[in-house]
Design a protein around this motif. Structure first.
Motif, PDB file in Angstrom:
ATOM      1  N   ILE A   1       1.068  -1.135   0.004  1.00  0.00           N
ATOM      2  CA  ILE A   1       0.030  -0.278   0.161  1.00  0.00           C
ATOM      3  C   ILE A   1       0.890   1.354  -0.196  1.00  0.00           C
ATOM      4  O   ILE A   1       1.866   1.472   0.897  1.00  0.00           O
ATOM      5  N   ASP A   2       0.542   2.199  -0.874  1.00  0.00           N
ATOM      6  CA  ASP A   2       1.636   3.212  -0.977  1.00  0.00           C
ATOM      7  C   ASP A   2       0.713   4.564  -0.675  1.00  0.00           C
ATOM      8  O   ASP A   2      -0.269   4.875  -1.489  1.00  0.00           O
ATOM      9  N   THR A   3       1.213   5.316   0.133  1.00  0.00           N
ATOM     10  CA  THR A   3       0.392   6.586   0.491  1.00  0.00           C
ATOM     11  C   THR A   3       1.650   7.639   0.791  1.00  0.00           C
ATOM     12  O   THR A   3       2.683   7.272   0.398  1.00  0.00           O
TER      13      THR A   3
ATOM     14  N   ILE B   1      13.897   6.748  -2.435  1.00  0.00           N
ATOM     15  CA  ILE B   1      13.580   8.271  -3.023  1.00  0.00           C
ATOM     16  C   ILE B   1      12.421   8.205  -3.914  1.00  0.00           C
ATOM     17  O   ILE B   1      12.127   6.928  -4.329  1.00  0.00           O
ATOM     18  N   SER B   2      11.956   9.160  -4.379  1.00  0.00           N
ATOM     19  CA  SER B   2      10.923   9.239  -5.352  1.00  0.00           C
ATOM     20  C   SER B   2      11.334  10.688  -6.399  1.00  0.00           C
ATOM     21  O   SER B   2      11.629  11.905  -5.855  1.00  0.00           O
ATOM     22  N   ASN B   3      11.131  10.377  -7.744  1.00  0.00           N
ATOM     23  CA  ASN B   3      11.463  11.486  -8.633  1.00  0.00           C
ATOM     24  C   ASN B   3      12.483  12.036  -8.564  1.00  0.00           C
ATOM     25  O   ASN B   3      12.870  13.146  -9.118  1.00  0.00           O
ATOM     26  N   PHE B   4      13.521  11.283  -8.400  1.00  0.00           N
ATOM     27  CA  PHE B   4      14.863  11.645  -8.358  1.00  0.00           C
ATOM     28  C   PHE B   4      15.578  11.304  -9.757  1.00  0.00           C
ATOM     29  O   PHE B   4      15.445  10.125 -10.061  1.00  0.00           O
TER      30      PHE B   4
ATOM     31  N   PRO C   1       1.278   3.995 -13.338  1.00  0.00           N
ATOM     32  CA  PRO C   1       1.727   3.261 -14.496  1.00  0.00           C
ATOM     33  C   PRO C   1       0.576   3.557 -15.916  1.00  0.00           C
ATOM     34  O   PRO C   1       0.958   2.900 -16.948  1.00  0.00           O
ATOM     35  N   PHE C   2      -0.646   3.825 -15.435  1.00  0.00           N
ATOM     36  CA  PHE C   2      -1.690   4.117 -16.713  1.00  0.00           C
ATOM     37  C   PHE C   2      -1.623   5.555 -17.178  1.00  0.00           C
ATOM     38  O   PHE C   2      -2.465   6.007 -17.849  1.00  0.00           O
ATOM     39  N   ALA C   3      -0.599   6.410 -16.862  1.00  0.00           N
ATOM     40  CA  ALA C   3      -0.494   7.790 -16.903  1.00  0.00           C
ATOM     41  C   ALA C   3      -1.694   8.497 -16.583  1.00  0.00           C
ATOM     42  O   ALA C   3      -2.055   9.384 -17.258  1.00  0.00           O
ATOM     43  N   GLU C   4      -2.495   7.954 -15.783  1.00  0.00           N
ATOM     44  CA  GLU C   4      -3.899   8.245 -15.114  1.00  0.00           C
ATOM     45  C   GLU C   4      -4.816   8.265 -16.521  1.00  0.00           C
ATOM     46  O   GLU C   4      -5.776   9.056 -16.565  1.00  0.00           O
ATOM     47  N   GLY C   5      -4.563   7.424 -17.703  1.00  0.00           N
ATOM     48  CA  GLY C   5      -5.452   7.457 -18.728  1.00  0.00           C
ATOM     49  C   GLY C   5      -5.015   8.547 -19.676  1.00  0.00           C
ATOM     50  O   GLY C   5      -5.871   8.525 -20.707  1.00  0.00           O
TER      51      GLY C   5
ATOM     52  N   ALA D   1      -0.629   0.670  -9.183  1.00  0.00           N
ATOM     53  CA  ALA D   1      -2.085   1.396  -9.994  1.00  0.00           C
ATOM     54  C   ALA D   1      -2.895   1.872  -8.789  1.00  0.00           C
ATOM     55  O   ALA D   1      -2.718   1.311  -7.478  1.00  0.00           O
ATOM     56  N   LYS D   2      -3.849   2.720  -9.266  1.00  0.00           N
ATOM     57  CA  LYS D   2      -4.957   3.342  -8.101  1.00  0.00           C
ATOM     58  C   LYS D   2      -6.216   3.115  -8.645  1.00  0.00           C
ATOM     59  O   LYS D   2      -6.186   3.115  -9.952  1.00  0.00           O
ATOM     60  N   SER D   3      -6.941   2.540  -8.029  1.00  0.00           N
ATOM     61  CA  SER D   3      -8.570   2.423  -8.412  1.00  0.00           C
ATOM     62  C   SER D   3      -9.253   2.576  -7.329  1.00  0.00           C
ATOM     63  O   SER D   3      -9.189   2.010  -6.361  1.00  0.00           O
ATOM     64  N   VAL D   4     -10.292   2.953  -7.497  1.00  0.00           N
ATOM     65  CA  VAL D   4     -11.376   2.998  -6.438  1.00  0.00           C
ATOM     66  C   VAL D   4     -12.514   1.821  -6.603  1.00  0.00           C
ATOM     67  O   VAL D   4     -13.390   1.689  -5.634  1.00  0.00           O
TER      68      VAL D   4
ATOM     69  N   SER E   1     -13.541  -4.053  -8.862  1.00  0.00           N
ATOM     70  CA  SER E   1     -13.508  -5.002  -9.952  1.00  0.00           C
ATOM     71  C   SER E   1     -12.098  -4.716 -10.685  1.00  0.00           C
ATOM     72  O   SER E   1     -11.313  -5.353 -11.299  1.00  0.00           O
ATOM     73  N   ARG E   2     -11.878  -3.445 -10.808  1.00  0.00           N
ATOM     74  CA  ARG E   2     -10.597  -2.887 -11.289  1.00  0.00           C
ATOM     75  C   ARG E   2      -9.338  -3.343 -10.614  1.00  0.00           C
ATOM     76  O   ARG E   2      -8.351  -3.921 -11.055  1.00  0.00           O
ATOM     77  N   MET E   3      -9.515  -3.200  -9.147  1.00  0.00           N
ATOM     78  CA  MET E   3      -8.329  -3.750  -8.354  1.00  0.00           C
ATOM     79  C   MET E   3      -8.152  -5.170  -8.602  1.00  0.00           C
ATOM     80  O   MET E   3      -6.902  -5.444  -8.671  1.00  0.00           O
TER      81      MET E   3
HETATM   82  P1  NAP Z   1      -2.630   5.618 -12.242  1.00  0.00           P
HETATM   83  O1  NAP Z   1      -2.627   4.522 -11.481  1.00  0.00           O
HETATM   84  O2  NAP Z   1      -1.914   5.487 -13.698  1.00  0.00           O
HETATM   85  O3  NAP Z   1      -3.990   6.099 -12.979  1.00  0.00           O
HETATM   86  C1  NAP Z   1      -5.454   5.955 -12.048  1.00  0.00           C
HETATM   87  C2  NAP Z   1      -6.507   6.103 -12.748  1.00  0.00           C
HETATM   88  O4  NAP Z   1      -6.944   4.988 -13.844  1.00  0.00           O
HETATM   89  C3  NAP Z   1      -7.634   6.506 -12.132  1.00  0.00           C
HETATM   90  O5  NAP Z   1      -8.607   7.427 -12.773  1.00  0.00           O
HETATM   91  C4  NAP Z   1      -8.682   4.961 -12.221  1.00  0.00           C
HETATM   92  O6  NAP Z   1     -10.016   5.288 -12.171  1.00  0.00           O
HETATM   93  C5  NAP Z   1      -7.907   4.509 -13.638  1.00  0.00           C
HETATM   94  N1  NAP Z   1      -8.079   3.080 -13.534  1.00  0.00           N
HETATM   95  C6  NAP Z   1      -7.439   2.171 -12.765  1.00  0.00           C
HETATM   96  N2  NAP Z   1      -7.531   0.965 -13.139  1.00  0.00           N
HETATM   97  C7  NAP Z   1      -8.053   1.005 -14.252  1.00  0.00           C
HETATM   98  C8  NAP Z   1      -8.511  -0.078 -15.300  1.00  0.00           C
HETATM   99  N3  NAP Z   1      -8.233  -1.318 -15.227  1.00  0.00           N
HETATM  100  N4  NAP Z   1      -9.365   0.287 -16.298  1.00  0.00           N
HETATM  101  C9  NAP Z   1      -9.798   1.553 -16.509  1.00  0.00           C
HETATM  102  N5  NAP Z   1      -9.033   2.832 -15.733  1.00  0.00           N
HETATM  103  C10 NAP Z   1      -8.459   2.154 -14.704  1.00  0.00           C
HETATM  104  O7  NAP Z   1      -2.337   7.019 -11.652  1.00  0.00           O
HETATM  105  P2  NAP Z   1      -1.821   7.568 -10.187  1.00  0.00           P
HETATM  106  O8  NAP Z   1      -3.075   7.460  -9.187  1.00  0.00           O
HETATM  107  O9  NAP Z   1      -1.530   8.943 -10.301  1.00  0.00           O
HETATM  108  O10 NAP Z   1      -0.685   6.705  -9.761  1.00  0.00           O
HETATM  109  C11 NAP Z   1      -0.881   5.315  -9.067  1.00  0.00           C
HETATM  110  C12 NAP Z   1      -0.413   5.639  -7.639  1.00  0.00           C
HETATM  111  O11 NAP Z   1       1.234   6.108  -7.818  1.00  0.00           O
HETATM  112  C13 NAP Z   1      -0.687   6.629  -6.665  1.00  0.00           C
HETATM  113  O12 NAP Z   1      -1.955   6.259  -5.960  1.00  0.00           O
HETATM  114  C14 NAP Z   1       0.330   7.159  -5.750  1.00  0.00           C
HETATM  115  O13 NAP Z   1       0.365   5.992  -4.945  1.00  0.00           O
HETATM  116  C15 NAP Z   1       1.589   6.794  -6.659  1.00  0.00           C
HETATM  117  N6  NAP Z   1       2.213   8.327  -7.245  1.00  0.00           N
HETATM  118  C16 NAP Z   1       3.140   8.830  -6.598  1.00  0.00           C
HETATM  119  C17 NAP Z   1       3.510  10.036  -7.285  1.00  0.00           C
HETATM  120  C18 NAP Z   1       5.030  10.397  -6.720  1.00  0.00           C
HETATM  121  O14 NAP Z   1       5.152  11.759  -7.027  1.00  0.00           O
HETATM  122  N7  NAP Z   1       5.711   9.629  -5.906  1.00  0.00           N
HETATM  123  C19 NAP Z   1       2.756  10.780  -8.062  1.00  0.00           C
HETATM  124  C20 NAP Z   1       1.551  10.162  -8.701  1.00  0.00           C
HETATM  125  C21 NAP Z   1       1.218   8.882  -8.217  1.00  0.00           C
HETATM  126  P3  NAP Z   1     -10.871   4.742 -11.013  1.00  0.00           P
HETATM  127  O15 NAP Z   1     -10.136   5.060  -9.590  1.00  0.00           O
HETATM  128  O16 NAP Z   1     -11.985   5.507 -10.997  1.00  0.00           O
HETATM  129  O17 NAP Z   1     -10.846   3.282 -11.125  1.00  0.00           O
END
Ligand code: NAP
Length: 283
Positions: free
Chosen positions: A45-47, A136-139, A187-191, A229-232, A235-237
């Motif tokens: 779990i990443d927070t 680290i992150s973003n280095f 990983p999904f570039a937030e779509g 990956a993040k999803s709320v 089913s996607r999780m």
């Molecule tokens: P992401 O995981 O690339 O994309 C999340 C988006 O994709 C959400 O809108 C989600 O919608 C949707 N999604 C997830 N699974 C899907 C699927 N199977 N089909 C279709 N849509 C799907 O983006 P992120 O949340 O920005 O990144 C993931 C995690 O990385 C973050 O939660 C955080 O822990 C970490 N992060 C770290 C940094 C950093 O600077 N270190 C920056 C950004 C993120 P729903 O939720 O509506 O399903």
């Protein structure tokens, strides 16, 4: 439930190859999302201090039937808490919110501020047994090589943006050379750039009877990257963690490699405007 492989870090600690991120979950929704994720089989779990939801993550961990030692909990220190003393204080505050007595991974969230002071605090937290691994992150490579050669402990992991649009090949080469584990945020570039309907990814997904998200996370896994990956949506999780029963061919890996745009789908961490803005300066 998916059997998630573990990846060994440079200090021997093992991290699950696929994890769950809680950034930008609507206020009040994190506890249920983490409970659903744990139920779906996620153990990583990443927070972050900056996400404002560590307390909810803590409530979910407490409410879950899964034993603490089976979970791998990561949080991150924000720019405003860099420096030795501030990081020690931020660590205690994060731990209290998470209701934990140790962390699995503590990261410096951004390469700005007194990151050297933070790193030395983290080295001490590691020695004291309060955290199992530090990173680290973003280095970018120049920053982590510099941090590495002037300190005692090599970071165990670097969490950076990695997705089909921003594949970070050069950065990955440096991370591999230094023995630092790459971990993908967004990983999904937030779509962005219509990732989920991209023709190449859809065709590969159909070949394997999988979803596009699964193809992307499998591609990361085959490159040796831990993904978050993040999803709320439960089913996607469930879908996103089930990537261990198929394999992308070399030709498919090349097709995905060819999608690289070699730039962030979000912003450049070297853009001075972003450095000022993230660092809290108003103009
Ligand atoms: P992401 O995981 O690339 O994309 C999340 C988006 O994709 C959400 O809108 C989600 O919608 C949707 N999604 C997830 N699974 C899907 C699927 N199977 N089909 C279709 N849509 C799907 O983006 P992120 O949340 O920005 O990144 C993931 C995690 O990385 C973050 O939660 C955080 O822990 C970490 N992060 C770290 C940094 C950093 O600077 N270190 C920056 C950004 C993120 P729903 O939720 O509506 O399903």
């Amino acid at each position: 439930m998916a059997n998630v492989p573990m990846i060994k870090l440079n200090n021997g600690v093992e991290i699950p190859a696929v994890g769950f991120g809680v950034f930008q979950i609507e206020n009040g929704g994190t506890k249920q999302a983490v409970l659903d994720a744990i139920d779906a089989g996620y153990r990583l779990i990443d927070t972050a201090q900056m996400y404002g939801n560590e307390a909810e993550v803590g409530e979910a961990i407490k409410a879950s039937a899964v034993a603490r030692e089976e979970l791998f909990v990561t949080t991150k220190v924000w720019i405003s808490s860099t420096g030795y003393d501030a990081t020690m204080k931020a660590f205690d505050a994060s731990l209290a919110k998470l209701q934990l007595d140790y962390l699995d991974m503590y990261l410096i969230h951004q390469p700005y501020g007194d990151v050297y002071g933070s790193w030395r605090a983290m080295e001490d937290l590691k020695k004291a047994g309060k955290v199992r691994a530090i990173g680290i992150s973003n280095f970018k490579a120049d920053r982590f090589v510099d941090l590495d050669i002037h300190n005692e402990v090599t970071p165990q992991l670097n969490q950076i943006e990695i997705n089909p649009w921003n594949q970070q090949k050069d950065e990955m080469d440096w991370l591999n050379k230094e023995g630092i584990q790459p971990e993908a945020w967004a990983p999904f570039a937030e779509g962005k750039h219509h990732l989920f309907t991209n023709e190449t990814l859809v065709t590969i997904a159909q070949t394997h009877n999988k979803g596009v998200g699964q193809v992307v996370l499998r591609w990361l896994y085959q490159r040796g990257v831990v993904s978050l990956a993040k999803s709320v949506h439960k089913s996607r999780m469930v879908e996103n963690i089930n990537i261990f029963d198929f394999k992308l061919s070399d030709a498919e890996m090349v097709q995905i490699a060819n999608l690289d745009m070699k730039e962030s789908a979000f912003f450049d961490h070297r853009d001075p405007k972003m450095v000022a803005s993230l660092g809290g300066r108003q103009n």
